[in-house]
Design a protein around this motif. Structure first.
Motif, PDB file in Angstrom:
ATOM      1  N   ALA A 130       4.155   4.770 -18.035  1.00  0.00           N
ATOM      2  CA  ALA A 130       4.636   6.144 -18.142  1.00  0.00           C
ATOM      3  C   ALA A 130       5.783   6.421 -17.180  1.00  0.00           C
ATOM      4  O   ALA A 130       6.471   7.439 -17.316  1.00  0.00           O
ATOM      5  CB  ALA A 130       3.497   7.116 -17.868  1.00  0.00           C
ATOM      6  N   LEU A 131       5.972   5.499 -16.227  1.00  0.00           N
ATOM      7  CA  LEU A 131       7.028   5.723 -15.248  1.00  0.00           C
ATOM      8  C   LEU A 131       8.294   4.930 -15.553  1.00  0.00           C
ATOM      9  O   LEU A 131       9.412   5.441 -15.403  1.00  0.00           O
ATOM     10  CB  LEU A 131       6.525   5.354 -13.851  1.00  0.00           C
ATOM     11  CG  LEU A 131       5.435   6.269 -13.255  1.00  0.00           C
ATOM     12  CD1 LEU A 131       4.940   5.709 -11.930  1.00  0.00           C
ATOM     13  CD2 LEU A 131       5.962   7.685 -13.047  1.00  0.00           C
ATOM     14  N   VAL A 132       8.122   3.692 -15.925  1.00  0.00           N
ATOM     15  CA  VAL A 132       9.274   2.811 -16.115  1.00  0.00           C
ATOM     16  C   VAL A 132      10.136   3.356 -17.250  1.00  0.00           C
ATOM     17  O   VAL A 132       9.630   3.722 -18.323  1.00  0.00           O
ATOM     18  CB  VAL A 132       8.825   1.366 -16.398  1.00  0.00           C
ATOM     19  CG1 VAL A 132      10.031   0.467 -16.742  1.00  0.00           C
ATOM     20  CG2 VAL A 132       8.075   0.801 -15.206  1.00  0.00           C
ATOM     21  N   GLY A 133      11.403   3.407 -16.992  1.00  0.00           N
ATOM     22  CA  GLY A 133      12.350   3.908 -17.969  1.00  0.00           C
ATOM     23  C   GLY A 133      12.569   5.411 -17.911  1.00  0.00           C
ATOM     24  O   GLY A 133      13.493   5.926 -18.553  1.00  0.00           O
ATOM     25  N   ARG A 134      11.761   6.139 -17.158  1.00  0.00           N
ATOM     26  CA  ARG A 134      11.918   7.595 -17.027  1.00  0.00           C
ATOM     27  C   ARG A 134      12.778   7.920 -15.802  1.00  0.00           C
ATOM     28  O   ARG A 134      12.857   7.161 -14.830  1.00  0.00           O
ATOM     29  CB  ARG A 134      10.550   8.276 -16.885  1.00  0.00           C
ATOM     30  CG  ARG A 134       9.607   8.017 -18.045  1.00  0.00           C
ATOM     31  CD  ARG A 134      10.110   8.687 -19.315  1.00  0.00           C
ATOM     32  NE  ARG A 134      10.187  10.136 -19.157  1.00  0.00           N
ATOM     33  CZ  ARG A 134       9.150  10.936 -19.393  1.00  0.00           C
ATOM     34  NH1 ARG A 134       7.987  10.438 -19.794  1.00  0.00           N
ATOM     35  NH2 ARG A 134       9.292  12.233 -19.266  1.00  0.00           N
ATOM     36  N   ASN A 194       5.431   0.208  -8.306  1.00  0.00           N
ATOM     37  CA  ASN A 194       4.243  -0.513  -7.855  1.00  0.00           C
ATOM     38  C   ASN A 194       2.992   0.331  -8.084  1.00  0.00           C
ATOM     39  O   ASN A 194       3.053   1.509  -8.489  1.00  0.00           O
ATOM     40  CB  ASN A 194       4.394  -0.943  -6.397  1.00  0.00           C
ATOM     41  CG  ASN A 194       4.382   0.239  -5.431  1.00  0.00           C
ATOM     42  OD1 ASN A 194       4.395   1.385  -5.842  1.00  0.00           O
ATOM     43  ND2 ASN A 194       4.351  -0.058  -4.148  1.00  0.00           N
ATOM     44  N   ARG A 195       1.857  -0.334  -7.786  1.00  0.00           N
ATOM     45  CA  ARG A 195       0.569   0.307  -8.065  1.00  0.00           C
ATOM     46  C   ARG A 195       0.361   1.549  -7.200  1.00  0.00           C
ATOM     47  O   ARG A 195      -0.208   2.553  -7.651  1.00  0.00           O
ATOM     48  CB  ARG A 195      -0.543  -0.704  -7.829  1.00  0.00           C
ATOM     49  CG  ARG A 195      -1.931  -0.193  -8.240  1.00  0.00           C
ATOM     50  CD  ARG A 195      -2.978  -1.255  -7.950  1.00  0.00           C
ATOM     51  NE  ARG A 195      -2.628  -2.502  -8.653  1.00  0.00           N
ATOM     52  CZ  ARG A 195      -3.283  -3.657  -8.465  1.00  0.00           C
ATOM     53  NH1 ARG A 195      -4.282  -3.723  -7.592  1.00  0.00           N
ATOM     54  NH2 ARG A 195      -2.935  -4.748  -9.148  1.00  0.00           N
ATOM     55  N   ALA A 196       0.839   1.538  -5.961  1.00  0.00           N
ATOM     56  CA  ALA A 196       0.658   2.696  -5.080  1.00  0.00           C
ATOM     57  C   ALA A 196       1.396   3.909  -5.599  1.00  0.00           C
ATOM     58  O   ALA A 196       0.908   5.052  -5.496  1.00  0.00           O
ATOM     59  CB  ALA A 196       1.127   2.339  -3.667  1.00  0.00           C
ATOM     60  N   LEU A 197       2.578   3.738  -6.168  1.00  0.00           N
ATOM     61  CA  LEU A 197       3.326   4.860  -6.736  1.00  0.00           C
ATOM     62  C   LEU A 197       2.595   5.438  -7.937  1.00  0.00           C
ATOM     63  O   LEU A 197       2.577   6.658  -8.142  1.00  0.00           O
ATOM     64  CB  LEU A 197       4.733   4.411  -7.114  1.00  0.00           C
ATOM     65  CG  LEU A 197       5.649   5.498  -7.698  1.00  0.00           C
ATOM     66  CD1 LEU A 197       5.876   6.607  -6.675  1.00  0.00           C
ATOM     67  CD2 LEU A 197       6.976   4.917  -8.170  1.00  0.00           C
ATOM     68  N   CYS A 198       1.999   4.539  -8.744  1.00  0.00           N
ATOM     69  CA  CYS A 198       1.237   5.036  -9.894  1.00  0.00           C
ATOM     70  C   CYS A 198       0.060   5.885  -9.447  1.00  0.00           C
ATOM     71  O   CYS A 198      -0.229   6.945 -10.029  1.00  0.00           O
ATOM     72  CB  CYS A 198       0.766   3.861 -10.747  1.00  0.00           C
ATOM     73  SG  CYS A 198       2.113   2.909 -11.517  1.00  0.00           S
ATOM     74  N   PRO A 238       0.814  -1.230   0.000  1.00  0.00           N
ATOM     75  CA  PRO A 238       0.000   0.000   0.000  1.00  0.00           C
ATOM     76  C   PRO A 238       0.841   1.271   0.000  1.00  0.00           C
ATOM     77  O   PRO A 238       0.288   2.375  -0.094  1.00  0.00           O
ATOM     78  CB  PRO A 238      -0.823  -0.134   1.276  1.00  0.00           C
ATOM     79  CG  PRO A 238       0.017  -0.960   2.178  1.00  0.00           C
ATOM     80  CD  PRO A 238       0.754  -1.932   1.313  1.00  0.00           C
ATOM     81  N   ILE A 239       2.131   1.188   0.139  1.00  0.00           N
ATOM     82  CA  ILE A 239       3.033   2.344   0.165  1.00  0.00           C
ATOM     83  C   ILE A 239       3.740   2.421  -1.178  1.00  0.00           C
ATOM     84  O   ILE A 239       4.165   1.404  -1.726  1.00  0.00           O
ATOM     85  CB  ILE A 239       4.052   2.221   1.317  1.00  0.00           C
ATOM     86  CG1 ILE A 239       3.326   2.167   2.667  1.00  0.00           C
ATOM     87  CG2 ILE A 239       5.025   3.386   1.305  1.00  0.00           C
ATOM     88  CD1 ILE A 239       4.232   1.934   3.846  1.00  0.00           C
ATOM     89  N   ALA A 240       3.889   3.641  -1.691  1.00  0.00           N
ATOM     90  CA  ALA A 240       4.510   3.821  -3.004  1.00  0.00           C
ATOM     91  C   ALA A 240       5.970   3.399  -2.934  1.00  0.00           C
ATOM     92  O   ALA A 240       6.749   3.887  -2.112  1.00  0.00           O
ATOM     93  CB  ALA A 240       4.387   5.276  -3.434  1.00  0.00           C
ATOM     94  N   LYS A 241       6.332   2.451  -3.842  1.00  0.00           N
ATOM     95  CA  LYS A 241       7.694   1.956  -3.916  1.00  0.00           C
ATOM     96  C   LYS A 241       8.119   1.880  -5.374  1.00  0.00           C
ATOM     97  O   LYS A 241       7.301   1.743  -6.279  1.00  0.00           O
ATOM     98  CB  LYS A 241       7.822   0.584  -3.266  1.00  0.00           C
ATOM     99  CG  LYS A 241       7.662   0.573  -1.742  1.00  0.00           C
ATOM    100  CD  LYS A 241       7.769  -0.826  -1.189  1.00  0.00           C
ATOM    101  CE  LYS A 241       7.676  -0.854   0.324  1.00  0.00           C
ATOM    102  NZ  LYS A 241       8.881  -0.271   0.954  1.00  0.00           N
ATOM    103  N   ALA A 242       9.432   1.956  -5.574  1.00  0.00           N
ATOM    104  CA  ALA A 242       9.984   1.848  -6.929  1.00  0.00           C
ATOM    105  C   ALA A 242      11.395   1.303  -6.830  1.00  0.00           C
ATOM    106  O   ALA A 242      12.116   1.564  -5.859  1.00  0.00           O
ATOM    107  CB  ALA A 242       9.985   3.203  -7.623  1.00  0.00           C
ATOM    108  N   VAL A 243      11.742   0.503  -7.859  1.00  0.00           N
ATOM    109  CA  VAL A 243      13.116   0.018  -8.001  1.00  0.00           C
ATOM    110  C   VAL A 243      13.782   0.931  -9.025  1.00  0.00           C
ATOM    111  O   VAL A 243      13.311   1.058 -10.162  1.00  0.00           O
ATOM    112  CB  VAL A 243      13.158  -1.448  -8.433  1.00  0.00           C
ATOM    113  CG1 VAL A 243      14.598  -1.911  -8.634  1.00  0.00           C
ATOM    114  CG2 VAL A 243      12.453  -2.335  -7.411  1.00  0.00           C
TER     115      VAL A 243
END
Length: 785
Positions: free
Chosen positions: A79-83, A66-70, A50-55
């Protein structure tokens, strides 16, 4: 909330396998299961969290979101991956690349976006700003090199908004929306710092709405609040962009003007604001017209608090003027006086207990024969650091501190106590304030003062002003009637300057009228004033009242008043205020009647100056209007130089035809018997004893100045000579004749050589002659002791 990802944990079992048993075996089997199903575990702990996370890769590019970050950023995973993470940065913030520090060797080289730990502002895809708390965890390879970073962002937008709202409320007025006093302090401090760097000045305008209380009383607090909001709106759009309008409190506003050229530019701004406020306001379907008083100041090298005090002191002057819509500029001396007034109010509370108050007395005389009738008691304050203060300097402080009654009680008791020691035909006049007169128990206070001092009631006269008599309540009138029934009389002070002098005469049992000094000052030069004073005198005479003219300063005024029927007078022409004249006389040693000057009433005291010799007194530091203190030459109040103490008269001069000294017996006898006045023959024979007559009185000729060339025997010399003669010692030779000053040498002829005494020889010879027969030779010139 995202749906939980189902996780299936399964592990093939080997029936023939053997291994540890118990708890340790179970932990190993669980680790094997997690490693075998790490794909499902990643989805459960990362993608479905439930917490926004990203690798994120070490260079700052998003690898997995993850879905929470979106949902937090308003963007899809694609739209996020690769940016780069810069995609999420708020454009108004300083780029993180500009704040990046120098890389430290031995630490992993990461993108500046990955160095942020704490709260930061982001921008969503729809343009909305959000606040997140960012943290990250670095994952390394087996060789220790950075592989990726797991970034976690927690949404703290709601908390930040609450905090910002609290800050806004702390620095903004809740009613008008203008900055409040706390915000003003910070903005003023910043503006002064900028002005010092640029060499400019900062201006302050302190506005106070006139008669705003009347709006509250008539329209209620709701109407008052609406009016304040409209005033705030007008000030907001009437000031420049760089200026700040502040609600300072209640009906006070303050405008901070930066980069002001001079006072005239600031006055122009004040006039514009006042013109804006002159337009009618519409409150609760009613039209309201307002005005405001303004205090202005300029500065750049002052502290914010000092500049605010200057603006407030200027506003206080504008309000004290009594008019509306006035603009006053700060005056440095006035500002310091305002601060000193606060300290004065504090000091006054301790003045009574510390015994710092004094009573001075100014004589009241009869104009017909210059006879002393009494004194008026005038309060003074012997301040420990400011010296002797007149009543005008501290009575307003007494009013503000509600000390008027205490001061009045002290004056009344002290004046009665002092007057009880005077001659029985002298009266004392005491001023009573309106507040003191209106308080309960005033009649009892007067009775106590008379009883404790033993003063007869007929010798006490209370002075009140016309306004006190006109607006006195029924209880006050009853207290005055009670006091006057005992024999105490009532005087109406400053007659002719109040609201309605004639009405005041009918409300109270007035015994005496005191014509104000403002009329007496122009009674000789101004015919209109003379006619007015003559009418006041006739009014008092027609009503059977005694009349006292105040502020007489010269003989012409006194003669005019006497010729037009004024019976009593008071002013500098007859004596300035001085402390305790009668008690000082009692404390002097017993003197012969011939040694004391004759007073107005025939008793011991200083004589009055005849009307023909009165002159304009020198104004003291408080001007002729104020009774400030004793003068060096007071006519009716005795001074130290008004007495001739016994055995201090001038010795008679030596006859010119003899070297013999006068007999000591004759000199000693002169201390007990008054000297006979010098006759005309003696005055012609010896000018030294001639005494000029002034108004038939013989004045003592002062002793001549000291002359080193003339020998005059002192009292001690004569007594010693008589004592030696009584014991059989040889008489001392006569005193030689005075020598010419040139025979004594000139001290200016002395040289700088300490061994040269040639210039002193004439002096040594002169001293040898005074010693009588020589007992030795004079030291030779050049001898050293």
């Amino acid at each position: 909330m995202s749906h939980p990802v189902p996780v299936t944990i399964s592990a093939p079992e080997s029936p023939g396998a053997s291994g540890p048993t118990g708890a340790a075996g179970q932990r190993l089997r669980a680790a094997d299961v997690l490693l075998a199903d790490r794909g499902q575990l990643f989805r459960a702990l990362f993608l479905a969290a439930p917490i926004a996370k990203a690798v994120v890769s070490p260079d700052g590019h998003l690898l997995v979101a993850n879905r929470a970050l979106c949902e937090l950023t308003g963007r899809t995973s694609g739209a996020l991956v690769g940016r780069h993470l810069d995609l999420l940065t708020h454009p108004d913030d300083v780029p993180l690349g500009d704040r990046a520090t120098e890389h430290v060797p031995g630490t992993p080289l990461l993108d500046p976006q990955l160095e942020v730990v704490g709260e930061r502002r982001l921008r969503r895809a729809d343009g909305e700003s959000i606040w997140v708390h960012q943290s990250q965890e670095l994952v390394r390879r087996t060789d220790g090199e950075p592989q990726f970073v797991v970034v976690t962002m927690v949404d703290v937008t709601d908390r930040r908004r609450v905090e910002e709202d609290l800050v806004r409320r702390a620095y903004t007025d809740a009613l008008t929306g203008l900055p409040n006093r706390r915000a003003l302090t910070e903005r003023l401090q910043r503006a002064l710092a900028v002005a010092r760097r640029r060499g400019t000045t900062v201006g302050l305008l302190h506005l106070d709405l006139d008669r705003f209380t009347a709006v509250n009383d008539s329209l209620g607090h709701e109407g008052g609040d609406q009016l304040l909001c409209q005033v705030a709106d007008r000030l907001r759009w009437s000031t420049r962009v760089e200026d700040t309008a502040v609600r300072f409190g209640a009906d006070e506003f303050l405008v901070l003007a930066e980069d002001v050229e001079d006072v005239e530019a600031l006055r122009t701004l004040a006039d514009r604001l006042l013109s804006v406020l002159d337009e009618p306001f519409h409150v609760l379907d009613r039209e309201v017209v307002l005005s405001a008083s303004v205090g202005m100041t300029l500065g750049s090298d002052l502290a914010p608090e000092a500049l605010l005090r200057q603006a407030h002191s200027a506003l206080a002057r504008a309000k004290a003027s009594g008019g509306r819509g006035r603009v006053e500029v700060h005056d440095g001396a006035v500002g310091e006086g305002y601060v000193d007034q606060l300290q004065l109010e504090t000091d006054l509370r301790r003045a009574l207990e510390a015994g710092e108050l004094r009573l001075f007395y100014q004589p009241i005389v009869a104009l017909s024969d210059e006879r002393l009738l009494g004194y008026e008691a005038l309060i003074r304050w012997q301040h420990p650091t400011r010296g002797l203060l007149p009543p005008g300097a501290f009575l307003s402080a007494a009013e503000d501190n509600r000390l008027t009654s205490r001061l009045g009680a002290w004056v009344l008791h002290q004046a009665c106590w002092d007057a009880a020691g005077w001659d029985a035909d002298l009266r004392v006049h005491v001023n009573i304030s309106a507040r003191h007169l209106a308080e309960p128990g005033f009649s009892e206070l007067v009775a106590d003062a008379l009883a404790e001092s033993g003063l007869a009631p007929e010798r006490l006269e209370l002075e009140i002003t016309e306004s006190t008599a006109l607006f006195a309540a029924d209880a006050t009138l009853h207290a005055v009637d009670t006091v006057t029934e005992t024999g105490v009389t009532l005087a109406l002070d400053d007659f002719g300057t109040g609201y309605s002098a004639i009405t005041a005469l009918h409300r109270l049992p007035i015994h005496t009228l005191k014509i104000d000094r403002s009329f007496v000052a122009d009674v000789v030069a101004e015919p209109a004033t003379a006619a007015l004073v003559q009418g006041l005198l006739q009014l008092g005479k027609g009503m059977g009242l005694q009349v006292i003219a105040e502020g007489i300063e010269d003989g012409e005024q006194a003669r005019w008043l006497r010729e037009h029927g004024c019976s009593m007078a008071q002013g500098y022409a007859f004596g300035r205020p001085a402390p305790l004249p009668a008690r000082e006389l009692e404390e002097l040693p017993d003197l012969d009647d011939a040694d004391l000057p004759t007073g107005l009433d025939g008793t011991a005291g200083a004589p009055l100056v005849p009307l023909g010799e009165l002159h304009d007194p020198t104004e003291d530091e408080w001007g002729p209007e104020a009774d400030t203190g004793p003068s060096l030459r007071s006519a009716a109040v005795p001074q130290l130089d008004a007495f001739v103490l016994p055995a201090t008269g001038v010795l008679p001069a030596l006859p010119a035809d003899t070297d013999e000294l006068p007999e000591v017996e004759a000199e000693v006898g002169a201390t007990d018997v008054p000297a006979e006045p010098a006759t005309a023959e003696s005055a012609e024979a010896d000018p030294a004893v001639a005494e000029p007559e002034v108004d038939g009185a013989a004045d003592v000729v002062p002793a001549p100045g000291f002359d080193p060339g003339v020998f005059r025997p002192s009292r001690a010399f004569l007594e010693l000579r008589e004592l030696l003669r009584a014991n059989g010692a040889a008489d001392i030779a006569g005193v030689p004749e005075p020598r010419e000053p040139v025979a004594f040498g000139d001290l200016r002829s002395l040289t700088d050589d300490p061994t040269d005494f040639s210039g002193l020889r004439p002096w040594l010879e002169s001293f040898q002659q005074r010693l009588g027969p020589r007992t030795g030779d004079l030291p030779q010139v050049g001898d050293r002791a």
